[in-house]
Design an enzyme around this catalytic site. Structure first.
Site, PDB file in Angstrom:
ATOM      1  N   HIS A  39       0.869  -1.177   0.000  1.00 44.67           N
ATOM      2  CA  HIS A  39       0.000   0.000   0.000  1.00 44.67           C
ATOM      3  C   HIS A  39       0.907   1.229   0.000  1.00 44.67           C
ATOM      4  CE1 HIS A  39      -2.802   2.941   1.800  1.00 44.67           C
ATOM      5  NE2 HIS A  39      -3.788   2.111   1.516  1.00 44.67           N
ATOM      6  N   LYS A  85     -10.137  -1.089  10.597  1.00 42.35           N
ATOM      7  CA  LYS A  85     -10.214  -2.305   9.787  1.00 42.35           C
ATOM      8  C   LYS A  85     -10.415  -3.536  10.674  1.00 42.35           C
ATOM      9  CE  LYS A  85      -7.158  -0.252   6.330  1.00 42.35           C
ATOM     10  NZ  LYS A  85      -7.952   0.104   5.166  1.00 42.35           N
ATOM     11  N   CYS A 108      -4.794   2.294  -3.674  1.00 46.28           N
ATOM     12  CA  CYS A 108      -3.577   2.900  -3.088  1.00 46.28           C
ATOM     13  C   CYS A 108      -2.393   1.951  -3.210  1.00 46.28           C
ATOM     14  CB  CYS A 108      -3.787   3.276  -1.623  1.00 46.28           C
ATOM     15  SG  CYS A 108      -5.037   4.507  -1.368  1.00 46.28           S
ATOM     16  N   ASP A 136       3.210  -4.560   8.197  1.00 44.48           N
ATOM     17  CA  ASP A 136       1.991  -3.761   8.065  1.00 44.48           C
ATOM     18  C   ASP A 136       0.814  -4.735   8.169  1.00 44.48           C
ATOM     19  OD1 ASP A 136      -0.306  -2.644   7.066  1.00 44.48           O
ATOM     20  OD2 ASP A 136       0.608  -1.783   5.278  1.00 44.48           O
ATOM     21  N   GLN A 152      -4.370  -5.344   6.977  1.00 48.13           N
ATOM     22  CA  GLN A 152      -5.370  -6.271   6.411  1.00 48.13           C
ATOM     23  C   GLN A 152      -5.321  -7.648   7.073  1.00 48.13           C
ATOM     24  OE1 GLN A 152      -7.702  -5.426   4.274  1.00 48.13           O
ATOM     25  NE2 GLN A 152      -6.923  -3.374   3.843  1.00 48.13           N
TER      26      GLN A 152
END
Ligand code: PLP
Length: 405
Positions: A123, A226, A364, A200, A203
């Site tokens: 991202h 999220k 993104c 990261d 997700q």
């Protein structure tokens, strides 16, 4: 404990509405998830009863606000299995967490000749901050290649790793393709050359338990929104010994020990990275989201989500003219696709008219779109409240829009 998707769905009041005259089918969870009553109620309760500024007032409301705020930090510590609450830094979200590490750690430690590795599927939040810091320090940003299926090739990664690589930052799960990256292997390989690793987890955290001590990652970031929590709150986990050595990249109140015009000394962890009034209600909401998830059988949630994902993949493969973008060995939560002869934005609009909410565009993640040879995709992304019926609604709606193309 078993898992009943209709009971779960009833916990999320927003889902019980019609959009454009059709029952809402919300498949844009990669962008943000919906919030259960438990989260909405916790935030309302906080503002109705406890609202005050934290760590400051010698009065009851301030004590209460401080206590729920710090309890939320402990809940996140437990959720990630961090070693200490001091390792949990509140941020606005994943984006701020990456910026914090890139600017605090990167400006202090990167030099000409050093390399920072990120994968080709990141991202923008995990590319641009590193690029900015590399430009300032003379270090080089190197993309880890991704194959046509959307997987990182560990042999190729191994070939890139050398003592010049000082930092590796990689998504646990790609928001554009759904690839679940082999982060444990990546961490082990990077540590062998002495590089630090940031994951990261934007997700990933909604899908399964994360154990930062077992992973042995140096930093882990995620966003509350999220994870069924509110927007504007997120988390940076960092190993205490590394955080202790880092200089804050933002200054202000609360993050200091003493201030004179000559010199400021910084507060201890975690406060030295939290200048200004934090998002207290956000932390309260995030802790409610974590407690909500913990009240469920997370293994049952994960197998339900896998079932919905596999069902969607099977349907996609049977759909004429549909090309799935990304065919990773291990995938979670995301189905990205294009339909022959259509533009993703047009597909998104026509699906919305039938009550089906998906995201379209580059997500993104422009570099991976270019790598996959598409300007953008239609992305259906799934959460624990989605069902096979939602997948049917998506593919029925796709069949209906064929006549427009
Ligand atoms: N990283 C990934 C993989 C994401 O999917 C996102 C958001 O979509 C981000 C980072 C940025 O998260 P936020 O906008 O919550 O800071």
């Amino acid at each position: 404990m078993s898992f009943d998707v209709s009971t779960i769905k009833a916990d999320f009041p927003i889902l019980a509405q019609q959009v454009n005259g059709q029952p809402l089918v919300y498949l844009d969870n990669g962008a943000t998830t919906q919030k259960p009553n438990a989260v909405i109620d916790a935030i309302t309760h906080y503002y109705r009863n406890d609202n005050s500024n934290v760590h400051r007032g010698a009065h009851t409301l301030s004590d209460r606000a401080t206590s729920v705020f710090e309890q939320a930090r402990k809940d996140v510590k437990g959720f990630l299995n961090a070693n200490s609450s001091d390792e949990i830094i509140w941020t606005k979200g994943t984006t701020e967490a990456v910026n914090l590490v890139a600017f605090s750690w990167g400006l202090q430690n990167l030099r000409m000749g050093d390399q920072v590795l990120v994968s080709h599927m990141e991202h923008h939040a995990n590319i641009v901050p590193w690029q900015m810091v590399c430009e300032k320090t003379g270090a080089e940003l190197v993309p880890m290649p991704v194959n046509d299926d959307g997987d990182i090739d560990l042999d190729q990664l191994n070939g890139l790793l050398s003592e010049n690589v000082k930092f590796v930052s990689v998504a646990h799960v790609s928001n554009a393709l759904g690839t679940v990256n082999p982060v444990q292997d990546i961490i082990n390989l990077a540590h062998k050359v002495g590089a630090l690793v940031m994951i990261d987890g934007a997700q990933a955290v909604a899908h399964w338990d994360i154990d930062v001590q077992r992973l042995d990652c140096d930093f882990y970031a995620f966003s509350g929104h999220k994870l069924y929590g509110p927007t504007g709150i997120g988390v940076l986990y960092g190993k205490a010994d590394l955080l202790n050595l880092m200089t804050p990249f933002m200054g202000g109140g609360e993050m200091i020990e003493t201030v004179t015009f000559e010199k400021t000394t910084f507060n201890t962890l975690p406060y030295k990275f939290e200048p200004g009034t934090p998002n207290i209600a956000g932390a309260v909401g995030l802790s409610a989201a974590i407690n909500y998830l913990n009240s469920l059988d997370r293994e049952a949630v994960a197998s339900h989500e896998e079932d919905v994902m596999d069902y969607a993949l099977a349907k996609a493969k049977q759909t004429k003219g549909l090309r799935i973008v990304g065919n990773a060995k291990h995938r979670a939560g995301v189905l990205s696709f294009v339909i022959e002869g259509t533009h993703p934005h047009d597909v998104g609009t026509l699906l919305d008219q039938q009550g089906v909410a998906v995201r379209t565009g580059n997500h993104c993640a422009m570099p991976i779109m270019e790598r996959m040879g598409v300007p953008g995709t239609v992305r259906a992304s799934f959460a624990l409240y989605n069902s096979r019926e939602d997948v049917d609604a998506l593919f029925n709606a796709i069949e209906k829009i064929r006549m427009f193309f």
